[in-house]
Structures are given as C-alpha cells and as structure tokens.
Enzyme design. Structure first.
Site, PDB file in Angstrom:
ATOM      1  N   GLY C 242      44.616  40.397  33.305  1.00  0.00           N
ATOM      2  CA  GLY C 242      43.784  39.934  34.408  1.00  0.00           C
ATOM      3  C   GLY C 242      43.201  41.096  35.193  1.00  0.00           C
ATOM      4  O   GLY C 242      42.087  41.025  35.707  1.00  0.00           O
ATOM      5  N   ARG C 243      43.947  42.177  35.252  1.00  0.00           N
ATOM      6  CA  ARG C 243      43.499  43.371  35.951  1.00  0.00           C
ATOM      7  C   ARG C 243      42.203  43.922  35.370  1.00  0.00           C
ATOM      8  O   ARG C 243      41.351  44.414  36.093  1.00  0.00           O
ATOM      9  CB  ARG C 243      44.556  44.475  35.809  1.00  0.00           C
ATOM     10  CG  ARG C 243      45.332  44.693  37.032  1.00  0.00           C
ATOM     11  CD  ARG C 243      46.752  45.101  36.755  1.00  0.00           C
ATOM     12  NE  ARG C 243      47.593  44.256  37.596  1.00  0.00           N
ATOM     13  CZ  ARG C 243      48.898  44.272  37.617  1.00  0.00           C
ATOM     14  NH1 ARG C 243      49.551  45.075  36.818  1.00  0.00           N
ATOM     15  NH2 ARG C 243      49.549  43.473  38.423  1.00  0.00           N
ATOM     16  N   TYR C 362      43.642  41.420  45.209  1.00  0.00           N
ATOM     17  CA  TYR C 362      44.290  40.439  44.342  1.00  0.00           C
ATOM     18  C   TYR C 362      44.625  40.947  42.940  1.00  0.00           C
ATOM     19  O   TYR C 362      44.229  42.040  42.552  1.00  0.00           O
ATOM     20  CB  TYR C 362      43.548  39.105  44.302  1.00  0.00           C
ATOM     21  CG  TYR C 362      42.105  39.031  43.798  1.00  0.00           C
ATOM     22  CD1 TYR C 362      41.451  40.041  43.113  1.00  0.00           C
ATOM     23  CD2 TYR C 362      41.390  37.844  44.050  1.00  0.00           C
ATOM     24  CE1 TYR C 362      40.148  39.893  42.688  1.00  0.00           C
ATOM     25  CE2 TYR C 362      40.077  37.686  43.628  1.00  0.00           C
ATOM     26  CZ  TYR C 362      39.468  38.716  42.949  1.00  0.00           C
ATOM     27  OH  TYR C 362      38.172  38.553  42.525  1.00  0.00           O
ATOM     28  N   GLU C 363      45.414  40.125  42.262  1.00  0.00           N
ATOM     29  CA  GLU C 363      45.965  40.460  40.936  1.00  0.00           C
ATOM     30  C   GLU C 363      46.719  41.779  40.983  1.00  0.00           C
ATOM     31  O   GLU C 363      46.664  42.582  40.051  1.00  0.00           O
ATOM     32  CB  GLU C 363      44.846  40.450  39.890  1.00  0.00           C
ATOM     33  CG  GLU C 363      44.291  39.036  39.761  1.00  0.00           C
ATOM     34  CD  GLU C 363      43.553  38.767  38.477  1.00  0.00           C
ATOM     35  OE1 GLU C 363      43.897  39.359  37.442  1.00  0.00           O
ATOM     36  OE2 GLU C 363      42.621  37.943  38.521  1.00  0.00           O
ATOM     37  N   GLY C 364      47.437  41.959  42.072  1.00  0.00           N
ATOM     38  CA  GLY C 364      48.179  43.202  42.278  1.00  0.00           C
ATOM     39  C   GLY C 364      47.360  44.108  43.169  1.00  0.00           C
ATOM     40  O   GLY C 364      46.309  44.569  42.766  1.00  0.00           O
TER      41      GLY C 364
END
Lengths: 395, 283, 379
Positions: C242-243, C362-364
């Site tokens: 996803g990153r 987001y997503e970390g």
C-alpha cells in the site's frame, strides 16, 4: 534533390525541417530516404548550402499530347437551383488564369432544367458553357456526376479544372481525378501560372496550416484543383457579355446510391460554412454557461455560432459548431473570436474571414496575429457591453 | 464490467457479420508542430506521432458496427515501419487484425499513388463489406485518398458519413451524410467506402485487456512483392502532383488594438460593424 | 539497468491520462468543494480495466504487473488525489491481501469483483487507540460455532461506507500479543456492521473516510483470511504494498503541482517579463522538478522490486517517505509561485497542497517509515 556530402556538416537542420521525415543523419552526413518528394524544404533549412533542390521527376506524359489539352473549366455547383457563391468566385479567378494562359474559360453545369443560368455564367466571365441537362442530374450524385464529368473531359480535353471545395466538390473531384488518373490539389488558397513552366501553380496549406505548399501537375491533364469558398472574390458581373452554349449529351448510367430523404436541417446558427457573420467562443469564455453571451450576440447579428476545438472537446458545445482544421472551415465577412487563444489549427479554419475581431484576456494570444481588430479584456465584460451597444444601435 | 460486448459466436445464419476495413495513417501531431523563427522552416523533431484523429472516429464507427452486428475489423495503413505503433493502438481499441503496407517503393506518393497502393492492399485482404476512412489526414489535409480508393476498387463511396444503419443480411445499408445545410439519408448496397469526420461521442479509449491483446498480436507487414501492383504507378514516380516548394505562411501584421475599458471598446466595435453595414441597415 | 517503460506501459499511461482528463479532472475541484465521493467515476475506472491490472486473469484481472498499476495510480492522482486513493486503497489494501492469503473460494468470491471493479474494497486496521501502535487492537473477534462475532470500532477508514468488501483486523487471542490478531473479510450490509462518523478532512475531501462499527457482527468462519494469528503479518505485508500506492499518489500530486507552476510561471508577467525568467522562480522550479524525478525513481524501483519477487519493504518505505515529503514541498512551492492566486480556491494548487499532507501520515506515518528503513539498514 541532391546532397553535397562534402559541404554537409551533419547538423540535422534539414532532417528537422522535412515535413515527410525523409532525411536521416548517418555517419555525420545527411541522407535522403524514399519518402522524399523533392519539395525543397531541406534546401531552405541548410545553412551550408549543401542541398540542391530537385526540379521534379519525369513521370511520363507525352509533351505533344499534354499541349493538346486546352481551356480552363470551372465546375458550377448549384444550391437551390442557383449558382453557389464559390462557383462565381472561381469564374472570376478562372478568368484571370485563362487570360494569362491565352485560353478560353468555360463553365460546366450539370442539372435538370438549368439553362436559364447561362446568362449569369457568361456575365461572370465565361466564354463557353458546357450544359448537361437531365433529370438524373437534378440532385448531386457521385456516380452520375463522375460519369458525366469524365465523359466531358475525355471529349473536350480541358487543360485545367477548378471546383469549389464544398462537401460535394470534395466528393466529386477526387473520384474524377482517380478515374482520369490525373493530379488533384485540394483546398487551394492561391492560384497562379508558373512562369517557368506555364503550369498552374496550386498553393495550399498543409500540416494544419503550419506550412504552405505550392504544387504542380506537370505530366498529367487536366490539372485539377479545389478551392475553398470565399478565398477569391467574385467579379462585377458584366451583363452584356455573351458566350457559346455547348449542349453536351452524356451516356446514361445508373447510380449505385439512392437518395432517400433529407433529415435535420441545420439551423442558421450552425450553418457555419455559408454564414456571413460568425461569433465564436473558446475556453476563455470561462465556463459553459457563458456561451449564452456568444449565442446572444450571434442571434442579434443574424449570424452563426462557432466554437474552438477545446470547447467542443470539453463538451461545452456540440461538434457541428467546431471551427478549425478538424472542424469546419469558414470565411464569413465578420468573425468575432471570443476568448479564443488562436491555436494554429483554429486559425487554419477561419483566417480567410474578411474582418476578424478578437477579444482575449491575454495580449500575447496568437489570435491577435490574424485579427484585424483586437481587444485585450475580459470577454464576460466586453460581450455584454457589445450586446448592449448593438441593441441600442438597432433600436 | 468490460467494454467488450462482441457476440461470442458469429453465426452467419443468425447474425449479420460485416467484414470491415479501416484505413488509418500515422501522422505528426500538428498541434505540436512549430516553425523555426530563424529559418522559417518546419520543426518536426520531437513532435509526437499519433493516429490521425479522423481515422480514430472511422475506427470507432467500424467497432460500433461490429459490436452491434458481428463481424471483424481490419486496420490497414501505408507508411514506414514506425506506423506499426499506430496500428497497435487501433488493435488496443479493439480492431481484430492489422496490416501495414511498407516498402521503399511506396515512398513519396501523392494521393493518387497512395490510394492505388491501399486499394491493392485491400484486394489482398480479400472480401470486404465496408471500407471506412477518416475524411482527411491532418498533415496532408487533402481528403482525397478515400474517394480515390473507391474509384480504384470500383465501389461506390459516400463522404461525410455520420451514421450507418444496417438492415437484414444482404439488404442495402442506409448512410447519413452531412452537408452544409443538413443531413441526407442515402441507401447503398454493400460494399461501399465511407469517409468520416466525427462519429458519435468520439473514439473509445483502449481498455487494459485491449492493450495487452494488442501487444501480443501480430501486425502483418506487406512489401511491394506481397501485393499486385504496377510499379510505374507507385510512390513518387506514380504521383501526378509534385511539390514545387514549401514555405511558411506570411505573418499578417497590423492588428489594430482597441484601447479603453469594456464599454469604450464595445462602442468602437459597434461603430466598425455599422461601417461594414452589418448592423443599422434594418436587418 | 533499463530506465525505459515498455511501449505497452506507455500506452497504458497515455490511456489513463486521456481518461483522467475527460472523466476525472473536470469535476475534481467541485467534488473537493462538496466533499462528494463519486461512485460513477470509480465504475468507469473499473470499466477501463484499471482495477484488474495486477491480478491474474483467472480472477478477472489483466495479468499485468505492479509497476503498471502504480503508473495508473500516479496518473489518476495527477487529476484527482481523492480518486487516486480510492483506487489504490481498494486494490492494494483490500484486493491484494485476498490474492496473497485467500483460499481459492475466497479469491473467487471476493477478489474477482474487486478486480473487475464491480465492487469497492477497504482495509480496517486503525482504531482510535491504535494508530502507529497498530498492535494495540481493541476490536475483538470471538469464535462461536461456525462463526466469528466481531465487536469494535475502526476509524479513519478510506472507502468506509462506500466499499462492499472490507478486510478487517481483530484480536482473536489477546494473550498472544501481535500473534493474537487475525484478519477477516466482512461484507457491507452484514447485520451488526454499521458506519459511524464521516471524517471532515483538510484534503482528499472527495475520498470517503468513515468509521466502521461492529456490534455483535456475525460472520462465517470461512471469512477468516489466512490462519488465526496471521492478522498482524498480513496487515504489515499489505501496508508494504500500500505504501507504494501512496508514494505513487504523492508523485501524481507533485507532478501536477509542478506542471501547474511551470505553466503559470510562463504566463504570468510582472516587470514586463514572464516570472519564469527570474531566477528566484526558475531555481525553485528546478528544485521541484528534481524532487519529482527522485520520487518517481524511488517509487518505480519499489514497484519493480515487488514485481521481481524480491523483498521490498525498505524500498517501499523509502519511496513513501520521500515522495510524500516531496509532494508537500512541491505543492507548497507551487502555491508560492502562484502568489496570491495560489491561495484562492479558483486555482488548483491550494487543493494539491491540502491533498499532499495526508500522504505523509496514512498507511504508516513517515516516522513509521523511518523506523522501517532504520531497522532494515541497522540489521
């Protein structure tokens, strides 16, 4: 076309200037490929004078035979049983060519019961009229008209034929040219006689209007070309002029296409090609709703509504309003360009207009290079003011 | 969710199947072409090559007819080997086969020689019901090749076609033809050649699966030896028209800029229109 | 090392650009203004086949690669960052874990509609008490006969409320710590599964962000994704991929901001010249262009690595971190180039700046990315 490799520096300017992509640089020298048409654009681009433009190739044609073709013909297209404007414009221009060539000018008229137009044909400069009358020519039909034209050409052997670049003209001319196997040059904006060769020099735009090309048809007859409406001006008719009518008989032929009916008559606002006044809008209008101003002004002036390609692509206006290379080519008396930047493809479609008024927020917009009158301002302010002025003036 | 709505089986007894050939040309994007201000010559370098826009509309008409009635669409082009890119884009849009006529002998051709060569290619492709061409190419701008091809093939042609209605198998088709004043309906038996400016809402975008298929498909490349032609009628040698010279269009100078605010400027324009007798003459 | 994309990939890029220009860009500003999610646009994204790019043909995909998918994310985001993340969250965060960990039946039932675009997916890991500390899951899944019963609340869920298929993390055995977390597939309209607050956001306002509420939500055992206790591993692996999607989204936003700034700088005249002729502006644009290029290379490299079957966590974290910071800087500078007009909602750059910020979070968060990279290099 010859390249002098001793003088050639391999700079590539010729390759960049070639419209046909026919030059490559190999081992630091320019070489031509088989796509070369001898147009000479490379010779102009070379600063080392290493290219000698060709003088054209000899591709057949018996010189004696070619000279036996005589006369300038104008195909006389009709609209509602009247001679189309472009036919009269071509008679005027054809007259000039015929005089320079020392030959006759003739009109060619195919129709049903149209003999009464003969006087107008002679009044506009023709010496002769080839008249072909039959009910089968009552409406334009490619098969009938091609067969008739071919028969006339083979019988009477003209040196030059001019046709209007209308929808039907552009339908008929190539079919005839292919049947006769001769050269046809489309959408000419300039016609002259080449002094060196005595041939007609056909000048026309190409590459979306980015360049002009002059074309010759040296070894085939008749030399054919189509010309856009309003490129040339009509002459003052001389009602005293007379001429010879040749009633030509053609062999009957059947058409493979059957006309069923007309549907959807274009509203005045969309008949751009015949319009005398056009008000056109581009992206500079800001949003689709602002086009109401363009339509209002057009209606007030009794004109048609035009649109740039950007606006049609964005869905603000339907495609039949598009003016430009891939849209309609127009030549009204007045063209008012509102919020149109003036991309070359748009200019190609409207620069033949008599008077161009341009309104744009950007002073450096290319539209101002072809406009006769320019206003740097916000169309959404200028148009309401103009509409108001005109309402007052016609009140 | 895919756009591919072709019938799964094309049974000639059940459906009309049309064999359609679309002629396409790879052209430089003339909207990107510039003129070198110093030498006044065309700067063609770096200009991207595209499928001629009108040809995409022609292809869309062909694909729509095939989707509706069944059949096949073959795209044909004449040009250098680079034209294969344009043909691949057509395959990605959904064309079934692609053929390129490419040979030194075809080079330098005017419209008569080009149309003759394309006609030879079509004869080799074999049977066809419809040939659909874009009205004109945006580099040559002649609009001649379509009707000339029809003449070489001995079939009728209809220009400015905007819609086709096909009836029962074997019956003539109805074609909508756009004119300056409106649209006419014409009826013609197949085969026929059509030229198209715009079609419907415009050409479809290739879908992802179409792109994948296109790059796995073969483009047939035919040389002069693969087609039956009279070599004297090909290429530069077979071209009755010759380019004498190419030059830059004159730059018209002298646009009269109208000063002042919106009202002042509007007033000046209204005056000019009156002088031209566009307004104030009881119209 | 071949830095070129294939002709096929270039055609895909061009196609998405044309699609975005026609179907996405014209409404982007209005959808941002109205905070309006458009399912219609997503349906068209699916119809074009973009949702199937990285998935096998047997599940309705195109059998293509991640790099090509990333290009699609980039080009969609260039037109509208909200559309970009809607697409990327569904493909990378919902569809991918089902591909990687699902049973053939699960893939057939849930992956196929996600790949053909007929359904939208979402990923539920984050909770009010579990952000960076993702393991602190409060949502629990209790085994009960042939079912699991879910209870808990997920927050800030992209595509929440609009998606039909959700991949949800929940605690099945608190005593096992991270090894006690499991992953589940939950469908919309399952009784006990409702939606809560809609987030009112700074940017990506046309993306749907909503709370998921599970109250005695009963799902079949066959909806367990992977084995019990695999959940954390699945979540981390999913976020790795996803990153790269977020990096691509940031890249698209940055590229758009650069394009707008360059265009404006050539047109805007002050002191009798276009402002691009002043080095204060041109040097700024040069730096922006360099950042975009670097972001592109890192992002494409991470996708390439994944396609090669090589480990890619570090590269994905680097790409996400760098591209999102680049997007923030480039969009801020783009607003600066536009001057006063840049601050106005009549011009596109202020939206780009608001959209860029979330990519750093987001997503970390980028701090998490730093943890991932430092762990990798200090091994």
């Amino acid at each position: 076309m010859k390249i002098n490799s001793e003088l050639c520096s391999g700079c590539g300017a010729c390759a960049a200037a070639c419209p046909f992509g026919a030059l490559v640089i190999k081992g630091n020298k320019a070489e031509k490929t088989d796509a070369c048409t001898d147009c000479g654009a490379c010779a102009s681009a070379c600063s080392f004078e290493a290219i000698q433009a060709g003088s054209g190739s000899d591709n057949g044609g018996d010189a004696h035979d070619l000279n036996s073709y005589k006369g300038v013909w104008v195909y006389l297209e009709l609209k509602d049983r009247q001679l189309r404007g472009v036919a009269l414009e071509l008679l005027a221009q054809g007259r000039k060519l015929a005089d320079e060539m020392g030959q006759e000018l003739a009109g060619v008229l195919l129709g049903d019961n149209v003999a009464d137009l003969a006087n107008e044909v002679f009044a506009n400069g023709a010496d002769r009229l080839y008249l072909v009358e039959d009910p089968c020519y009552g409406r334009y039909d490619a098969d009938q008209y091609t067969a008739a034209m071919t028969e006339l050409i083979n019988t009477y052997r003209p040196a030059v034929i001019l046709l209007g670049a209308t929808h039907n003209g552009r339908d008929l001319a190539p079919r005839v040219a292919a049947r006769i196997k001769t050269g046809l040059t489309a959408d000419c904006t300039g016609l002259s006689i080449d002094t060196e060769t005595g041939l007609v020099a056909w000048t026309r735009p190409a590459f979306g209007g980015n360049i002009m090309a002059t074309i010759l048809c040296p070894n085939h007859r008749p030399q054919m070309g189509t010309v856009r409406p309003r490129v040339f001006k009509r002459a003052e008719p001389d009602c005293g002029r007379t001429g010879t009518i040749v009633r030509a008989k053609t062999k009957a032929t059947t058409s493979r296409v059957k006309w069923i009916k007309s549907i959807k008559s274009l509203k005045e606002s969309v008949n751009l090609e015949d319009a005398e006044i056009i008000v056109a809008g581009g992206r500079g209008m800001g949003k689709p709703e602002s086009f109401a101003l363009v339509s209002e002004l057009a209606e007030l002036l009794g004109g048609a509504v035009g649109a740039s390609r950007a606006v049609v692509d964005a869905g603000w206006m339907p495609a039949d309003h598009q003016v430009g290379q891939t849209g309609k080519t127009v030549a009204p008396r007045v063209y008012i360009a509102c919020g149109i930047s003036g991309a070359i493809q748009h200019l190609a479609g409207m620069q033949g207009s008599d008077v161009i008024v341009a309104i744009n927020r950007d002073a450096s917009a290319p539209i101002f290079t072809v406009a006769h009158y320019g206003i740097v301002g916000d169309v959404n302010e200028v148009l309401p003011a103009l509409i108001n002025e005109i309402r007052c003036a016609t009140a | 969710m895919e756009q591919d709505v072709r019938p799964k089986t094309a049974d000639p007894r059940e459906e009309r199947t049309l064999k359609i050939v679309v002629c396409v040309k790879q052209v430089p994007d003339t909207t990107e072409v510039k003129i070198d201000p110093k030498t006044n010559t065309l700067m063609r370098q770096g200009v991207p090559s595209i499928v001629n826009p009108h040809d995409k509309h022609a292809l869309e008409m062909a694909l729509s007819l095939r989707d509706q009635l069944g059949g096949s669409v073959t795209v044909l082009s004449m040009g250098p080997m680079q034209s294969q890119e344009a043909l691949r884009e057509c395959l990605a849009m959904g064309a079934d086969h692609a053929v390129l006529l490419s040979d030194r002998a075809f080079g330098g051709a005017d419209t008569l020689a080009t149309s003759y060569t394309l006609a030879a290619g079509i004869r080799k492709i074999g049977e066809f019901d419809l040939i659909i061409c874009g009205k004109q190419a945006i580099d040559g701008d002649t609009a001649q090749v379509g009707p000339e091809m029809a003449e070489h093939l001995g079939i009728p042609h209809i220009t400015y076609a905007s819609q086709v209605e096909a009836g029962a198998d074997g019956a003539p088709v109805r074609v909508h033809r756009d004119g300056e004043e409106g649209t006419e309906i014409l009826e013609v038996k197949l085969p026929v050649l059509l030229t198209v400016t715009h079609y419907g809402d415009g050409p479809r975008l290739p879908v992802v699966k179409g792109i994948r298929r296109a790059f796995r498909a073969e483009v047939d490349v035919w040389s002069v030896n693969d087609v039956e032609v009279d070599r004297n009628v090909l290429g530069l040698k077979g071209s009755p028209t010759q380019v004498r010279r190419i030059f830059s269009p004159d730059k018209r100078c002298g646009c009269e800029m109208i000063p002042g605010d919106a009202c002042a400027a509007a007033s000046v324009v209204a005056t000019k229109l009156r002088e031209l007798r566009i307004i104030g003459v009881g119209s | 090392m071949d830095f070129k994309l294939t002709a096929e990939q270039e055609m895909l890029r061009k196609t998405v650009q044309e699609f975005a220009a026609k179907e996405v860009a014209p409404t982007a500003a209005q959808r941002d203004e109205d905070e309006q999610f458009s399912r219609d646009i997503y349906n068209k994204v699916g119809a074009l086949g973009l949702t199937g790019i990285p998935f096998p043909e047997e599940y309705g995909g195109a059998g293509w690669d991640n790099l090509t998918y990333i290009i699609a994310v980039e080009e969609l985001s260039r037109a509208c960052a909200s559309t970009g993340i809607t697409f990327s969250a569904s493909i990378s965060l919902a569809a991918w874990p089902i591909l990687a960990y699902g049973t053939p039946e699960q893939k057939k039932q849930f992956l196929t509609p996600l790949a053909d675009g007929s359904k939208l997916g979402a990923f539920g890991l984050t909770e009010s008490g579990a952000g960076t500390d993702a393991a602190a899951q409060q949502t629990i899944a209790t085994a009960d006969g042939d079912n699991y019963i879910l209870n808990g609340v997920k927050t800030f869920i992209t595509n929440g409320g609009e998606a039909e298929i959700y991949v949800i993390m929940a605690m099945t055995d608190r005593s096992k710590g991270t090894r006690g977390i499991s992953a589940f597939i939950v469908e919309k309209d399952t009784p006990g599964f409702t939606f809560g607050a809609v987030e009112r956001k700074m940017g990506i306002r046309a993306s749907a962000t909503q709370e998921l509420i599970f109250r005695d939500c009963r799902i079949p055992k066959t909806n367990l994704l992977g084995r019990e206790g695999d959940g954390f591993k699945i979540a981390m692996a999913t976020l790795d991929g996803g990153r790269i999607g977020v990096a691509a989204q940031a890249l698209g936003i940055a590229q758009r901001a650069l394009d707008e700034a360059v265009k404006y700088a050539k047109e805007r005249r002050q002191f009798g010249k276009p402002i691009s002729s002043f080095q204060g502006i041109s040097f700024m644009l040069a730096d922006m262009a360099t950042q975009v290029e670097a972001a592109r290379l890192l992002t494409y490299r991470a996708a390439y690595q994944k396609d090669q079957g090589q480990p890619y966590s570090k590269e994905a974290a680097m790409a996400k971190m760098f591209a999102s910071d680049a997007a923030m800087q480039v969009t801020t500078n783009a607003v600066q180039v536009f001057g006063g007009y840049g601050y106005s909602r009549e011009y596109p750059v202020e939206r780009l700046m608001r959209d860029a910020k979330i990519t750093q979070i987001y997503e970390g968060t980028n701090q998490v990315q730093q943890m991932v990279v430092s762990a990798a290099i200090l091994r």
